[in-house]
Design a protein around this motif. Sequence first.
Motif, PDB file in Angstrom:
ATOM      1  N   VAL A  70     110.442  81.392 -11.616  1.00 18.67           N
ATOM      2  CA  VAL A  70     110.069  81.970 -12.903  1.00 18.67           C
ATOM      3  C   VAL A  70     111.158  82.955 -13.304  1.00 18.67           C
ATOM      4  CG1 VAL A  70     108.343  83.275 -14.187  1.00 18.67           C
ATOM      5  CG2 VAL A  70     107.622  81.764 -12.330  1.00 18.67           C
ATOM      6  N   LEU A  71     111.867  82.623 -14.384  1.00 14.64           N
ATOM      7  CA  LEU A  71     112.936  83.495 -14.856  1.00 14.64           C
ATOM      8  C   LEU A  71     112.490  84.181 -16.149  1.00 14.64           C
ATOM      9  CD1 LEU A  71     116.028  84.382 -14.731  1.00 14.64           C
ATOM     10  CD2 LEU A  71     116.362  82.624 -16.462  1.00 14.64           C
ATOM     11  N   GLY A  72     112.620  85.486 -16.194  1.00 14.20           N
ATOM     12  CA  GLY A  72     112.307  86.204 -17.419  1.00 14.20           C
ATOM     13  C   GLY A  72     113.589  86.462 -18.202  1.00 14.20           C
ATOM     14  N   VAL A  73     113.526  86.256 -19.514  1.00 11.97           N
ATOM     15  CA  VAL A  73     114.656  86.617 -20.369  1.00 11.97           C
ATOM     16  C   VAL A  73     114.166  87.728 -21.276  1.00 11.97           C
ATOM     17  CG1 VAL A  73     116.235  85.838 -22.161  1.00 11.97           C
ATOM     18  CG2 VAL A  73     115.671  84.324 -20.267  1.00 11.97           C
ATOM     19  N   VAL A  74     114.738  88.925 -21.126  1.00 10.07           N
ATOM     20  CA  VAL A  74     114.270  90.056 -21.922  1.00 10.07           C
ATOM     21  C   VAL A  74     115.385  90.591 -22.804  1.00 10.07           C
ATOM     22  CG1 VAL A  74     112.476  90.856 -20.367  1.00 10.07           C
ATOM     23  CG2 VAL A  74     114.793  91.692 -20.091  1.00 10.07           C
ATOM     24  N   GLY A  75     114.990  91.352 -23.794  1.00  6.59           N
ATOM     25  CA  GLY A  75     115.938  91.933 -24.725  1.00  6.59           C
ATOM     26  C   GLY A  75     115.190  92.254 -25.993  1.00  6.59           C
ATOM     27  N   LYS A  77     117.425  85.762 -27.713  1.00  5.20           N
ATOM     28  CA  LYS A  77     116.536  85.142 -26.733  1.00  5.20           C
ATOM     29  C   LYS A  77     116.022  83.799 -27.217  1.00  5.20           C
ATOM     30  CE  LYS A  77     113.938  88.543 -27.164  1.00  5.20           C
ATOM     31  NZ  LYS A  77     112.905  89.511 -27.329  1.00  5.20           N
ATOM     32  N   SER A  78     115.408  83.821 -28.408  1.00  6.49           N
ATOM     33  CA  SER A  78     114.750  82.607 -28.879  1.00  6.49           C
ATOM     34  C   SER A  78     115.740  81.500 -29.192  1.00  6.49           C
ATOM     35  CB  SER A  78     113.904  82.908 -30.110  1.00  6.49           C
ATOM     36  OG  SER A  78     112.809  83.703 -29.750  1.00  6.49           O
ATOM     37  N   ILE A  79     116.899  81.886 -29.706  1.00  6.74           N
ATOM     38  CA  ILE A  79     117.855  80.844 -30.086  1.00  6.74           C
ATOM     39  C   ILE A  79     118.449  80.189 -28.850  1.00  6.74           C
ATOM     40  CG2 ILE A  79     119.843  82.391 -30.349  1.00  6.74           C
ATOM     41  CD1 ILE A  79     120.155  80.455 -32.998  1.00  6.74           C
ATOM     42  N   THR A  80     118.521  80.951 -27.747  1.00  7.76           N
ATOM     43  CA  THR A  80     118.952  80.354 -26.488  1.00  7.76           C
ATOM     44  C   THR A  80     117.943  79.299 -26.047  1.00  7.76           C
ATOM     45  OG1 THR A  80     120.026  82.411 -25.879  1.00  7.76           O
ATOM     46  CG2 THR A  80     119.566  80.875 -24.099  1.00  7.76           C
ATOM     47  N   SER A 127     109.126  74.921 -13.210  1.00  5.75           N
ATOM     48  CA  SER A 127     109.870  76.175 -13.365  1.00  5.75           C
ATOM     49  C   SER A 127     109.530  76.776 -14.715  1.00  5.75           C
ATOM     50  CB  SER A 127     111.367  75.932 -13.305  1.00  5.75           C
ATOM     51  OG  SER A 127     111.675  75.225 -12.137  1.00  5.75           O
ATOM     52  N   VAL A 128     109.696  78.080 -14.827  1.00  2.00           N
ATOM     53  CA  VAL A 128     109.328  78.753 -16.073  1.00  2.00           C
ATOM     54  C   VAL A 128     110.488  79.592 -16.594  1.00  2.00           C
ATOM     55  CG1 VAL A 128     107.825  80.502 -17.105  1.00  2.00           C
ATOM     56  CG2 VAL A 128     106.867  78.855 -15.499  1.00  2.00           C
ATOM     57  N   LEU A 129     110.751  79.447 -17.893  1.00  3.07           N
ATOM     58  CA  LEU A 129     111.653  80.360 -18.574  1.00  3.07           C
ATOM     59  C   LEU A 129     110.783  81.191 -19.508  1.00  3.07           C
ATOM     60  CD1 LEU A 129     114.729  81.010 -19.323  1.00  3.07           C
ATOM     61  CD2 LEU A 129     114.287  79.615 -21.312  1.00  3.07           C
ATOM     62  N   LEU A 130     110.623  82.458 -19.202  1.00  4.70           N
ATOM     63  CA  LEU A 130     109.702  83.306 -19.951  1.00  4.70           C
ATOM     64  C   LEU A 130     110.496  84.267 -20.825  1.00  4.70           C
ATOM     65  CD1 LEU A 130     106.705  84.441 -20.287  1.00  4.70           C
ATOM     66  CD2 LEU A 130     107.383  86.104 -18.575  1.00  4.70           C
ATOM     67  N   ILE A 131     110.341  84.110 -22.139  1.00  7.83           N
ATOM     68  CA  ILE A 131     111.019  85.009 -23.072  1.00  7.83           C
ATOM     69  C   ILE A 131     110.051  86.119 -23.440  1.00  7.83           C
ATOM     70  CG2 ILE A 131     111.990  85.185 -25.381  1.00  7.83           C
ATOM     71  CD1 ILE A 131     112.698  82.236 -25.122  1.00  7.83           C
ATOM     72  N   THR A 132     110.457  87.354 -23.296  1.00  6.45           N
ATOM     73  CA  THR A 132     109.542  88.444 -23.635  1.00  6.45           C
ATOM     74  C   THR A 132     110.339  89.709 -23.908  1.00  6.45           C
ATOM     75  OG1 THR A 132     107.646  89.740 -22.885  1.00  6.45           O
ATOM     76  CG2 THR A 132     109.229  89.093 -21.212  1.00  6.45           C
ATOM     77  N   HIS A 133     109.724  90.648 -24.617  1.00  4.83           N
ATOM     78  CA  HIS A 133     110.366  91.946 -24.757  1.00  4.83           C
ATOM     79  C   HIS A 133     109.625  92.977 -23.911  1.00  4.83           C
ATOM     80  CE1 HIS A 133     107.117  92.152 -27.710  1.00  4.83           C
ATOM     81  NE2 HIS A 133     107.083  93.421 -27.375  1.00  4.83           N
ATOM     82  N   ASP A 134     108.582  92.498 -23.189  1.00  4.94           N
ATOM     83  CA  ASP A 134     107.710  93.403 -22.464  1.00  4.94           C
ATOM     84  C   ASP A 134     108.097  93.423 -20.987  1.00  4.94           C
ATOM     85  OD1 ASP A 134     105.628  94.695 -21.192  1.00  4.94           O
ATOM     86  OD2 ASP A 134     104.104  93.893 -22.541  1.00  4.94           O
TER      87      ASP A 134
END
Lengths: 323, 271, 298
Positions: free
Chosen positions: A40-45, A51-54, A210-217
Amino acid sequence: MTTAPALLQVRDLQIEFTDRGRVTNRPVRGVQLEIGSREVLGVVGETGCGKSITANAILGTLPEQARATGRIEFAGVEQLSLPERERAVNRGDAISIVFQNPGTAFNPVFRLGNQMRMVLRRHRGLRGRAATAIIAERLSDVGLTDTQRVMNAYPHELSGGMLQRVMIAMALLCEPRLLILDEPTTALDVTVARQILLLILRLQHALGFSVLLITHDLGVVKATCDRVAVLYAGRVVETGPADAVLKTPKHPYTQGLVGALPGQSGGRLRSIEGQVPANFLGIQGCAFADRCYAAIDTCRQVDPDLRPVSTTHEVACIRGGEL
Amino acid sequence: MSALVSTSSLVHEFTSHRSSHVALDHVTVEIEKGTSLGVVGESGSGKTTLVRCILGLLRPTGGSVRFDGAEVARMSTKELRAMRRRVGMVFQNPVMALDPRMTVEESIAEPLRVHTRLRGADLQRAIGEALDAVALPQAHRTRLPHQLSGGQCQRVGIARALATHPELVILDEPTSALDVSVQAQILNLLTDLRVERDLTFVMISHSLDVVRYLSDDVVVMLQGRIVEEGTAAEVLAAPQHEYTQNLVAACPTVESDSLRFALQSREETSK
Amino acid sequence: MAHVLIDPPAASPLPPTPRHSLLRTLLRDRLALLGVVLVVALVLVAILAPWLAPYPGEGRGTANVDAADLAPSAAHPFGTDELGRDMLSRILMGTRPALLISISVVAVAALIGVPLGAIAGYRGGWIDEALMRVTEVFQSFPPLLLAMVVVALLGPDLKNAALALAVSWWPWYARLVRGEARSLRERPFVAAAEAIGVPSRTILHRHIIKNSMTPVLVQATVDVGTVVLAAGSLAFIGLGAQPPAPDWGLMVAEGRSQLFTSWWVSTFAGLAIFVTVLAFNLLGDSLRDILDPRKAER
């Protein structure tokens, strides 16, 4: 941590927006990501960091005026050079996505069951009873036991939390290897959000995707992710195990994000001065230099690449080791 | 100390042709001058209805709301307007809460025009002071909302709420639409303004961290009723009601453990 | 007072001004540019017709029977009609009345329709119900039929035709604005204004009407063309402008009887109407993009 070959490998991804041959913005400027299987990978920013466009680039759903370069390898196959037809085959099948707002992600005039059937027909050629059986199974997986009623319901007849469950069930119909979650709990109440996060983790454990989790939290990252990648102005500025990055952040931007949280302690909050630049075209040197408390002259000339500070923890900062 | 706002046994029932729904069920709160109250609850808990009743925008079905001792429901239009001058409101979605066709100075001028006799140069000076108070450059006066970032829009929203120098400020999820670093800027700003101007805050929020940071007292609402109240520090550190406990447990923070541990331990116990 | 703040944000660079982007939109979008050029040309012709027309007297209606029914030539590029009047002059002189009538019809219709629609949409309730039923009554008659009734009552002339058209046009504006007002009413900035205590009359004109002007302006622009066509139709059936006025609809009617011998009379008058309708349609479409405050800068 991930000795097996990565499921998804993004190398030097660049995305440009063009208008009649002229480059108008470069929202992604060399993103590096890696997701191992069952990871599980988190992408934050913050908003507007890319983030979303990636995620769109990984799915192959970039807007028309965007052009992506670099490499996106999924299960060993380079994706960017594939023709659109072949990429569409993966979408909703091996890679699927759950959106932020369950209320608007469904078509309001079709019953939920029919919208789910369309996925199975498209990717598996299944119809009728065979499709219904799979849908019912997935719905009960996400804790919706009254499957018949859910399938016959229109989107507006269910609460936001239930709809988000349906969306997860729909994303899992074809047993994807990678599930992208774009702010999956932002639109939900906190207790519902916790249930959804628990559900995702349980399913991930059971089904092994697998998980790619986009979040700002950052709290959500801490609660769910193995590893995290921090995005700023279209680049990954820090990546590593979630615990390490959140506990001992090395990049001043990550430090700022963690310090800005109103935690238990009280007292004045540390905020990051200024804001994310609206356009990344004219950036020279490190994009964060103007907001950075530790910037030195070199920062405005050199745009640093990710460098390891430990075996698993990497930072894109020329002073990364010392801060 | 005297209560600036108090409600006693406030009831509000929404009735449509078929069904009725009790949004507020005997809600009693007292808000002392200079304190900060956090109202916590999930969507549909009655938080917003409570605030609208306090503002006199909704007429309660039962019970009463008093502002500085006067019954809000019995106020004349003129008295109601005089009361609103003493109340400022900051909204959740900073961009949407501003008229897209009005410049920053026009937006800030709006409450000043309604509630004061300031015109011309005096009005301009008041707008300038309001911008200074939220640290927005004067150059932003002629900007439109879409030319500003979310954080800047929220500063405009706060400047507008404070332009008439109110005593009570109602904050409806003031930072939930903002990124964390911007949230920190806005929370710091609100704290400073509260001290400087001796403001009374009523804040609706679902973020317990924000409530802990900005509020002295807290009430927890569930289905129109107050299920727990007390000082923010006590309630959030040692919640008594089951619902509050769930709420506190559900808020993921950087300091809390990974949900995976919770998951694993639960699976082990179920085996 | 600002001393306590740690993060005074510097003024961020200002996006380009709308005027700048108007020019850019026009240069990018050829059709929009064509619309603007045509409309500007029409307005110039309307103003300068007496000086542009080779025979302004004939344009106004003076007969010259010696030169009747001449085919297009160097002296008379659009030919002459059966009374020997130069068609080019007639058409040029017809521009001003056509535009004046049409613009005043649209203006009157909007002046009635916009406030009524805004009140209905913002207030809702019985006011809304009543106003909407009234507009439905008006809209259930074909506009031309309604106009015919009014003209039949008041007598056929240009002013009455204009009045008749305004009467049948305003409900469209009322309904358009009502729809806008109903959705604006739910927007947070209106709730914000209410919470501040702004009186509803002020909210109505400052927030509701101002924010519904984009679709109204677009519709009005397109309608200027449509009304030229409608006024022409009234004149064609004898209920609008009366001879010898230089009216395009009238000219089409006058040329109808000799369509096979003197085709140019009806054709060029009809073309004038066509160009006008097209010009305002193109302009209306491009206004939609230009007037949106957010789109303006992309």
